[in-house]
Design a protein around this motif. Structure first.
Motif, mmCIF file in Angstrom:
data_model
loop_
_atom_site.group_PDB
_atom_site.id
_atom_site.type_symbol
_atom_site.label_atom_id
_atom_site.label_comp_id
_atom_site.label_asym_id
_atom_site.label_seq_id
_atom_site.Cartn_x
_atom_site.Cartn_y
_atom_site.Cartn_z
ATOM 1 N N GLU A 164 0.633 -1.366 -0.103
ATOM 2 C CA GLU A 164 -0.112 0.060 0.045
ATOM 3 C C GLU A 164 0.913 1.263 0.078
ATOM 4 O O GLU A 164 1.677 1.442 1.001
ATOM 5 C CB GLU A 164 -0.743 -0.073 1.270
ATOM 6 N N THR A 187 0.477 3.627 2.758
ATOM 7 C CA THR A 187 1.040 3.197 4.229
ATOM 8 C C THR A 187 2.582 3.421 4.289
ATOM 9 O O THR A 187 3.115 3.737 5.138
ATOM 10 C CB THR A 187 0.646 1.622 4.317
ATOM 11 N N THR A 195 4.896 5.556 6.536
ATOM 12 C CA THR A 195 6.023 5.130 7.507
ATOM 13 C C THR A 195 7.469 5.653 7.035
ATOM 14 O O THR A 195 7.807 6.037 8.021
ATOM 15 C CB THR A 195 5.811 3.405 7.426
#
Length: 121
Positions: A94, A97, A101
């Motif tokens: 993803e 995501t 991060t």
């Protein structure tokens, strides 16, 4: 704030050939853009940057201490994304995501590098 990469002189002349509006706003837009980027499509990467620039910048501003240049972190995050999306590397499952991060990690790294003020000096 960071300017639009669309006008960056380092981009090839055909970098604006990618028309993201053809995809609509489905959850699979990032998946398609990541696949196109991995195939060498600079304009697809530009679309990824433009889609995620604001949330990455806002996250960096919230995560970094006052006075730290969020712009530099944002540039570093997208440079890291470019290299991590190349065909020889693993594709993030993803992108949203992954980029979130990466932003948090780079902000933490910047926080550890920044000297702390000593109130008693």
């Amino acid at each position: 704030m960071i300017g639009s990469p669309r006008h960056h002189p380092a981009l090839p002349p055909n970098a604006d050939r990618w028309d993201e509006s053809k995809l609509g706003d489905t959850p699979d837009v990032d998946t398609v853009l990541v696949a196109r980027t991995r195939a060498g499509d600079v304009a697809a990467f530009e679309s990824l940057v433009l889609r995620h620039l604001r949330p990455v910048y806002q996250l960096a501003r919230r995560t970094l201490p006052a006075g730290t240049a969020a712009d530099e972190i944002v540039v570093d995050v997208f440079v890291r994304a470019w290299y991590n999306l190349q065909p020889c590397d693993r594709t993030p499952a993803e992108f949203r995501t992954w980029i979130t991060t990466a932003t948090v990690q780079m902000c933490r790294e910047a926080n550890t590098r920044q000297p702390r003020a000593h109130p008693h000096r």
